[in-house]
Design an enzyme around this catalytic site. Structure first.
Site, PDB file in Angstrom:
ATOM      1  NE  ARG A  65       3.778  -4.721  -4.720  1.00 46.56           N
ATOM      2  CZ  ARG A  65       4.938  -4.397  -5.247  1.00 46.56           C
ATOM      3  NH1 ARG A  65       5.874  -5.325  -5.471  1.00 46.56           N
ATOM      4  NH2 ARG A  65       5.233  -3.158  -5.588  1.00 46.56           N
ATOM      5  N   GLY A  66       2.540  -4.778  -8.072  1.00 48.20           N
ATOM      6  CA  GLY A  66       3.536  -4.210  -8.985  1.00 48.20           C
ATOM      7  C   GLY A  66       2.986  -4.375 -10.395  1.00 48.20           C
ATOM      8  CB  ALA A  67       2.514  -1.874 -13.088  1.00 43.66           C
ATOM      9  NE  ARG A 108      -4.146  -3.196  -6.737  1.00 43.62           N
ATOM     10  CZ  ARG A 108      -2.937  -2.880  -6.247  1.00 43.62           C
ATOM     11  NH1 ARG A 108      -1.926  -3.732  -6.363  1.00 43.62           N
ATOM     12  NH2 ARG A 108      -2.736  -1.728  -5.652  1.00 43.62           N
ATOM     13  CD  GLN A 219       3.236  -1.337  -1.275  1.00 45.03           C
ATOM     14  OE1 GLN A 219       3.395  -0.491  -0.396  1.00 45.03           O
ATOM     15  NE2 GLN A 219       2.108  -1.406  -1.955  1.00 45.03           N
ATOM     16  CG  ASP A 260       1.161   1.288 -10.443  1.00 50.30           C
ATOM     17  OD1 ASP A 260       1.925   1.896  -9.676  1.00 50.30           O
ATOM     18  OD2 ASP A 260       0.914   0.069 -10.327  1.00 50.30           O
ATOM     19  CG  ASN A 270       4.990   4.829  -8.566  1.00 51.45           C
ATOM     20  OD1 ASN A 270       4.761   3.670  -8.927  1.00 51.45           O
ATOM     21  ND2 ASN A 270       5.960   5.111  -7.719  1.00 51.45           N
ATOM     22  CE  LYS A 271       1.532   1.566  -3.802  1.00 55.02           C
ATOM     23  NZ  LYS A 271       0.096   1.190  -3.735  1.00 55.02           N
TER      24      LYS A 271
END
Ligand SMILES: CSC[C@@H](O)[C@@H](O)C(=O)COP(=O)(O)O
Length: 369
Positions: A65-67, A108, A219, A260, A270-271
Site C-alpha cells: 500500500r502507499g501510492a 484500487r 498505518q 494519493d 490522502n488517507k
C-alpha cells in the site's frame, strides 16, 4: 504464491531488523517479492508472487500500500503478465499488455500512481514494438522488465529530492506531525512525507515526529512508528483524536503528509483523517505541507470532487483490533481517503521544488519543462 516468513517474537525481532530499511518490493527476475505490510510490525513476511493475479490481490488486499508502491507493484504485475502471452505477433502482444494493464487498474481506485505506472508500461510497450520491428517477444518482455525496474529506481531518487527540497522548512528541535504512512514502506526508499525526516537525520537535524495512529487500518501505528523507530528517529505515537490537543500545547510546528492524488487545482486526496488535520493546522496557524512526487499529480483531474474515493469493508472499522468493537449489524461508513481543499495547503513539495498557490497555474508549470 509462496511465503518467506520471518516471524519473530517481539523481543528478538528488533535485533533481526534493527536499523535495516525493509524493502516493500524486491524484483527477483522471475517473480516479485512483496512485503506483507498487513502483518507489520509483529511479523515480517515476504510473499513470492509469480502471477498478475497475485499482484492484483496484493494491491487490492493492501499487502502492499502507499501510492508509489502500488504503482511499482502494478508495473511488475504487467511484467509477470507478459509471460503468459502465447502468441508470436506484435499486435497480439500489445493487446495482451493492454488487457493486463486494464485488469491491474481495477485493483484500487484512488492512488493515481497506479494508473500513471500502467500508462507508462503501455507507452513503453508501444515504443518497444516500433523500435524493434521484427524483434522477438522475449526482447519486448525484457524491455518492459527494464521499464518496471526503472520506475522503482527513479522513485528512490524522486523521494530523496523531495526530502532535499523540504529540508529548509524544518529546523533543529521542531515538532512535526504526520498521518498514515508515507515512508520508505510506501515507496522505493525514504518515502515522500517521511523523506525530510530521514534527510534531517542524515544532516544532524533533530526533529520530534508525531505519528497519528491512522484509524481504521493503523498505518501510522503499525508502519510509520515502526519504520521511524527502526531508523532511530524521535517518534511519538498519538491516537488520531489527540492531534488537536498536541497542537494546542505548541508541540507541533509543521504538519507534513503524503498524498494519493493531487488534482489540478491543488486539492489533495490522502488517507482519511488528513482533512481534519489540515483544518486543525489552520486553526492553530501551523503550516500544512503535502509531499508529492510528480507521478501523484493528476492534471487531468480538475478538482478534488472528481477524485474517486475508495470505500472499504465495514470490518476494518468494527474488527480492526482483532476483536469485535461494535454491535453486529451496525451501519458503517468507511471511506479510505478524504480530500483536503487547496485553501488548507501551505505548499506541495515535489522532486522539482516547492509549489505554492495559485496551484492551478504553478502545478501546470511544473510539467511544462
Ligand atoms: C507516499 S504514500 C502517500 C499516500 O499513499 C499515503 O499517505 C496513503 O494515504 C496510503 O493509503 P493506503 O490506503 O495505506 O494505501
Amino acid at each position: 504464491m509462496s511465503e518467506n516468513k520471518e516471524s519473530l517474537p517481539a523481543s528478538s525481532r528488533k535485533s533481526a531488523v534493527s536499523r535495516q530499511a525493509l524493502s516493500s518490493l524486491v524484483w527477483k527476475g522471475n517473480h516479485l517479492s512483496m512485503l506483507d505490510q498487513r502483518l507489520l510490525p509483529e511479523t515480517i513476511v515476504m510473499l513470492d508472487l509469480f502471477t498478475t493475479e497475485e499482484v492484483w490481490d496484493g494491491i487490492h488486499a493492501m499487502k502492499v500500500r502507499g501510492a508509489p508502491a502500488i504503482g511499482m507493484a502494478a508495473a511488475y504485475g504487467v511484467v509477470l503478465g507478459t509471460t503468459s502471452y502465447r502468441g508470436t505477433d506484435a499486435a497480439g502482444w500489445l493487446e495482451h499488455v493492454h488487457a493486463v494493464c486494464g485488469h491491474l487498474a481495477t485493483s484500487r481506485p484512488t492512488a493515481v500512481n497506479l494508473f500513471w505506472a500502467l500508462d507508462r508500461m503501455k507507452k513503453r510497450a508501444g515504443e518497444l514494438i516500433t523500435e524493434a520491428e521484427g524483434g522477438q517477444i522475449e526482447d519486448w518482455n525484457a524491455g518492459l522488465e527494464c521499464e518496471a525496474m526503472a520506475i522503482q529506481a527513479e522513485d528512490e531518487e524522486v523521494c530523496r529530492q523531495i526530502g532535499i527540497h523540504a529540508l529548509p522548512l524544518f529546523e533543529d528541535g521542531m515538532g512535526v506531525l504526520t498521518h498514515c504512512n508515507a515512508g520508505g514502506l510506501a515507496t522505493a526508499k525514504y518515502g515522500t512525507a517521511l523523506a525530510p525526516m530521514y534527510l534531517a537525520q542524515e544532516n544532524g537535524i533533530h526533529l520530534k515526529v508525531f505519528a497519528d495512529e491512522t484509524r481504521p487500518v493503523l498505518q501510522g501505528a503499525r508502519l510509520t512508528a515502526f519504520e521511524l523507530q527502526q531508523a532511530g528517529i524521535d517518534i511519538t505515537l498519538l491516537c488520531d483524536n489527540m492531534a488537536g490537543m498536541v497542537m494546542a500545547k505548541g508541540w507541533v510546528q509543521a504538519v507534513i503528509v503524503g498524498t494519493d492524488r493531487v488534482a489540478a487545482n491543488g486539492d489533495v486526496a490522502n488517507k482519511i483523517g488528513t482533512y481534519s488535520l489540515a483544518v486543525l493546522a489552520k486553526a492553530h496557524g501551523i503550516p500544512f505541507y503535502v509531499a508529492s512526487p510528480l507521478s501523484t499529480i493528476d492534471l487531468k483531474t480538475a478538482t478534488g470532487a472528481d477524485i474517486p474515493i475508495e470505500e472499504r469493508p465495514a470490518e476494518e472499522v468494527t474488527e480492526s483490533f482483532g476483536k469485535r468493537t461494535a454491535p453486529q449489524g451496525i451501519k458503517v461508513y468507511n471511506p479510505a481517503f478524504d480530500v483536503t481543499p487547496h485553501e488548507y495547503v501551505t505548499a506541495i513539495i515535489t522532486e522539482k521544488g516547492i509549489v505554492q498557490a495559485p496551484f492551478n497555474e504553478n502545478l501546470t508549470a511544473l510539467f511544462a519543462d
